[in-house]
Design a protein around this motif. Structure first.
Motif, PDB file in Angstrom:
ATOM      1  N   ARG A 182     -13.425 -12.766  -2.849  1.00  0.00           N
ATOM      2  CA  ARG A 182     -13.589 -11.291  -2.545  1.00  0.00           C
ATOM      3  C   ARG A 182     -13.539 -11.596  -0.814  1.00  0.00           C
ATOM      4  NH1 ARG A 182     -10.273  -7.862  -5.315  1.00  0.00           N
ATOM      5  NH2 ARG A 182     -10.441  -5.853  -3.747  1.00  0.00           N
ATOM      6  N   ARG A 183     -15.342 -11.959  -1.004  1.00  0.00           N
ATOM      7  CA  ARG A 183     -15.713 -12.164   0.452  1.00  0.00           C
ATOM      8  C   ARG A 183     -14.820 -12.982   1.349  1.00  0.00           C
ATOM      9  NH1 ARG A 183     -19.783 -16.906  -2.043  1.00  0.00           N
ATOM     10  NH2 ARG A 183     -19.115 -16.386  -3.731  1.00  0.00           N
ATOM     11  N   ILE A 212     -12.909  -3.236  -5.442  1.00  0.00           N
ATOM     12  CA  ILE A 212     -12.652  -4.199  -6.406  1.00  0.00           C
ATOM     13  C   ILE A 212     -12.156  -2.964  -7.636  1.00  0.00           C
ATOM     14  CG2 ILE A 212     -14.810  -4.891  -6.285  1.00  0.00           C
ATOM     15  CD1 ILE A 212     -15.438  -3.369  -9.141  1.00  0.00           C
ATOM     16  N   PRO A 213     -10.940  -3.717  -7.956  1.00  0.00           N
ATOM     17  CA  PRO A 213      -9.818  -2.918  -9.185  1.00  0.00           C
ATOM     18  C   PRO A 213     -10.761  -1.945  -9.731  1.00  0.00           C
ATOM     19  CG  PRO A 213      -9.055  -5.323  -8.864  1.00  0.00           C
ATOM     20  CD  PRO A 213     -10.771  -5.549  -7.674  1.00  0.00           C
ATOM     21  N   GLY A 214      -9.577  -0.790  -9.897  1.00  0.00           N
ATOM     22  CA  GLY A 214     -10.733  -0.071 -11.076  1.00  0.00           C
ATOM     23  C   GLY A 214     -11.400   1.280 -10.044  1.00  0.00           C
ATOM     24  N   ILE A 215     -11.740   1.327  -8.689  1.00  0.00           N
ATOM     25  CA  ILE A 215     -11.927   1.644  -7.932  1.00  0.00           C
ATOM     26  C   ILE A 215     -11.090   2.962  -7.267  1.00  0.00           C
ATOM     27  CG2 ILE A 215     -13.030   2.405  -5.075  1.00  0.00           C
ATOM     28  CD1 ILE A 215     -15.262   1.497  -7.363  1.00  0.00           C
ATOM     29  N   ILE A 216     -11.901   4.389  -7.339  1.00  0.00           N
ATOM     30  CA  ILE A 216     -10.888   5.508  -7.039  1.00  0.00           C
ATOM     31  C   ILE A 216     -11.262   5.723  -6.218  1.00  0.00           C
ATOM     32  CG2 ILE A 216     -10.649   8.068  -8.023  1.00  0.00           C
ATOM     33  CD1 ILE A 216     -11.333   6.872 -10.951  1.00  0.00           C
ATOM     34  N   GLN A 217     -10.559   6.223  -4.573  1.00  0.00           N
ATOM     35  CA  GLN A 217     -10.828   5.776  -3.134  1.00  0.00           C
ATOM     36  C   GLN A 217     -10.188   7.129  -2.713  1.00  0.00           C
ATOM     37  OE1 GLN A 217      -8.612   3.426  -0.977  1.00  0.00           O
ATOM     38  NE2 GLN A 217     -10.935   2.537  -0.790  1.00  0.00           N
ATOM     39  N   LEU A 218     -11.148   8.066  -2.333  1.00  0.00           N
ATOM     40  CA  LEU A 218     -10.419   9.406  -1.676  1.00  0.00           C
ATOM     41  C   LEU A 218      -9.912  10.188  -0.730  1.00  0.00           C
ATOM     42  CD1 LEU A 218     -10.079  12.938  -3.466  1.00  0.00           C
ATOM     43  CD2 LEU A 218     -11.978  13.341  -2.578  1.00  0.00           C
ATOM     44  N   MET A 265      -5.074  -1.450  -7.800  1.00  0.00           N
ATOM     45  CA  MET A 265      -5.396  -2.165  -9.183  1.00  0.00           C
ATOM     46  C   MET A 265      -5.115  -3.527  -8.619  1.00  0.00           C
ATOM     47  SD  MET A 265      -4.530   0.451 -11.079  1.00  0.00           S
ATOM     48  CE  MET A 265      -4.086  -0.420 -12.541  1.00  0.00           C
ATOM     49  N   ASN A 266      -4.829  -4.496  -9.512  1.00  0.00           N
ATOM     50  CA  ASN A 266      -5.171  -5.666  -8.866  1.00  0.00           C
ATOM     51  C   ASN A 266      -4.810  -6.617  -8.423  1.00  0.00           C
ATOM     52  OD1 ASN A 266      -4.673  -5.154 -12.197  1.00  0.00           O
ATOM     53  ND2 ASN A 266      -4.385  -6.992 -12.720  1.00  0.00           N
ATOM     54  N   ASP A 267      -3.698  -5.868  -7.052  1.00  0.00           N
ATOM     55  CA  ASP A 267      -2.909  -6.689  -5.797  1.00  0.00           C
ATOM     56  C   ASP A 267      -3.887  -5.488  -5.090  1.00  0.00           C
ATOM     57  OD1 ASP A 267      -1.804  -8.610  -7.195  1.00  0.00           O
ATOM     58  OD2 ASP A 267      -0.092  -7.403  -6.365  1.00  0.00           O
ATOM     59  N   CYS A 268      -4.815  -4.880  -4.967  1.00  0.00           N
ATOM     60  CA  CYS A 268      -5.867  -4.130  -4.019  1.00  0.00           C
ATOM     61  C   CYS A 268      -6.409  -4.797  -2.912  1.00  0.00           C
ATOM     62  CB  CYS A 268      -6.365  -3.412  -4.593  1.00  0.00           C
ATOM     63  SG  CYS A 268      -8.649  -3.715  -5.361  1.00  0.00           S
ATOM     64  N   GLN A 269      -6.557  -4.571  -1.529  1.00  0.00           N
ATOM     65  CA  GLN A 269      -7.866  -5.481  -0.417  1.00  0.00           C
ATOM     66  C   GLN A 269      -9.406  -5.429  -1.010  1.00  0.00           C
ATOM     67  OE1 GLN A 269      -6.804  -1.634  -0.713  1.00  0.00           O
ATOM     68  NE2 GLN A 269      -7.489  -0.667  -0.017  1.00  0.00           N
ATOM     69  N   THR A 270     -10.117  -5.742   0.241  1.00  0.00           N
ATOM     70  CA  THR A 270     -11.091  -6.209  -0.760  1.00  0.00           C
ATOM     71  C   THR A 270     -12.642  -5.098   0.358  1.00  0.00           C
ATOM     72  OG1 THR A 270     -11.428  -7.684   1.000  1.00  0.00           O
ATOM     73  CG2 THR A 270     -11.240  -8.337  -0.736  1.00  0.00           C
TER      74      THR A 270
END
Length: 279
Positions: free
Chosen positions: A24-25, A224-230, A240-245
Motif C-alpha cells: 500500500r505504501r 485501508i479496506p473497512g475504513i468509513i469515510q464521511l 472495500m477491497n479495491d479501494c485507494q490507499t
C-alpha cells in the motif's frame, strides 16, 4: 487438475485470492475475494488449501464446459449440470459436462476448481485488479472463450455446509472508532442506512439521514479496506477491497474485519445499522 472453458459470462467475473499485502505504501490496493469465508469454504470443498485463487462473479451467471475431468464447488448461486439442477454445492465433472450457474443469490458468488488455477501473479497475489492490470487472466475480467486450467493434486475433500448469509430486514454491521470519530456531531448508530446501488469492489456507499461533521475534508491520509469515510454530503462510504490507499475525507470509523464479507454481500436497498464495538 482440470480444464474448463468459459462459454458465457458477464461483467465482474474475476480471479481472486486473499489479496496482496505490504504494497500500500506504493499505492497498490489489496484486492482479493470480497467474501473470504465463502472463498475458503469453496476451496475446502474441493480439497484445496484455503488461499488458492477462485473465480468470483457478480451480476450475471456463468456457463462453463468441462474439457477434462475435475471437481468443482460453487457457493452463492444455483447450478445446473447437463440441464439437471444440483442439490449440493460440490460436483465431480467429466469431460464434456456443461455447467450453467445462475446469477448470485446475494451479491458475490464463488467457484473453486480442484487444483491451483494457472493465472497471473503480481506482487504476491493472483487477485485481479483491473485498473492496473494485475493478476488473474491478464489483469482483466474473465470472458467468453477463456480457459480455466488447474494443476497439482488436491487434498481431502471436506464435506461441509456453506455458511449462511443474513436474510434479516435490518442487518447490524459492527464498527470501531476511526481517527476522526470525535469530529462527528451525532452517533452513526442512531441512524438506519441503506446500501446504495453504486456500491462495487471499491466501496459500499450508504444513504439515509446525513451525518454532520465539524470538518468535511482532512489532509490526505492513509486508508485501508473497512475504513468509513464521511464526504461533504454526509453519506458514509465504506472502503472495500479495491479501494485507494489514501483519502481526504474524515475517517469516522472502521468496519470490523469479520463483518466485511457480510457487508459485501448486502444487495442495494438493504437496511443496515452501524453498531459501535463495546457500546
Amino acid at each position: 487438475m482440470g480444464k474448463l472453458k468459459v462459454i458465457q459470462t458477464g461483467p465482474m467475473t474475476t480471479v481472486q485470492d486473499f489479496g496482496r499485502f505490504g504494497y500500500r505504501r506504493y499505492g497498490i490496493p489489496q484486492s482479493g475475494a470480497m467474501d473470504k469465508e465463502w472463498m475458503i469454504t469453496a476451496n475446502q470443498m474441493v480439497g484445496n488449501p484455503d488461499h488458492f485463487p477462485v473465480v468470483e462473479f457478480a451480476i450475471s451467471g456463468i456457463k462453463i464446459e468441462a474439457l477434462e475431468d475435475t471437481s468443482i464447488a460453487i457457493l452463492g448461486a444455483q447450478v445446473k449440470l447437463n440441464d439437471k439442477e444440483l442439490s449440493e454445492s460440490y460436483a465431480k465433472l467429466s469431460q464434456g459436462d456443461l455447467i450453467e450457474i445462475a446469477p448470485p443469490a446475494h451479491v458475490y458468488a464463488y467457484i473453486a476448481i480442484g487444483g491451483k488455477l494457472h493465472t497471473k501473479e503480481d506482487f504476491g497475489s493472483y487477485s485481479t485488479y483491473i485498473r492496473a492490470g494485475f493478476g488473474g487472466i491478464n489483469g482483466r475480467e474473465i470472458g467468453k472463450g477463456d480457459l480455466l486450467k488447474t494443476s497439482g493434486r488436491t487434498g481431502k475433500r471436506q464435506d461441509i455446509s456453506p455458511p449462511e448469509k443474513s436474510l434479516e430486514n435490518l442487518v447490524g454491521i459492527n464498527i470501531m472508532k476511526g481517527p476522526e470519530w470525535d469530529l462527528l456531531k451525532e452517533l452513526p448508530s442512531l441512524i438506519t442506512f441503506k446500501v446504495d446501488s453504486s456500491s462495487d469492489r471499491m466501496s459500499v456507499r450508504l444513504t439515509g439521514a446525513k451525518l454532520d461533521c465539524d470538518y468535511h475534508e482532512i489532509a490526505s491520509s492513509a486508508v485501508i479496506p473497512g475504513i468509513i469515510q464521511l464526504p461533504p454530503d454526509g453519506q458514509p462510504i465504506v472502503l472495500m477491497n479495491d479501494c485507494q490507499t489514501t483519502g481526504g475525507y474524515p475517517r469516522i470509523g472502521k468496519v470490523l474485519k469479520e463483518d466485511m464479507g457480510k457487508l459485501a454481500q448486502l444487495k442495494p436497498g438493504k437496511e443496515i445499522k452501524l453498531v459501535l464495538e463495546n457500546s
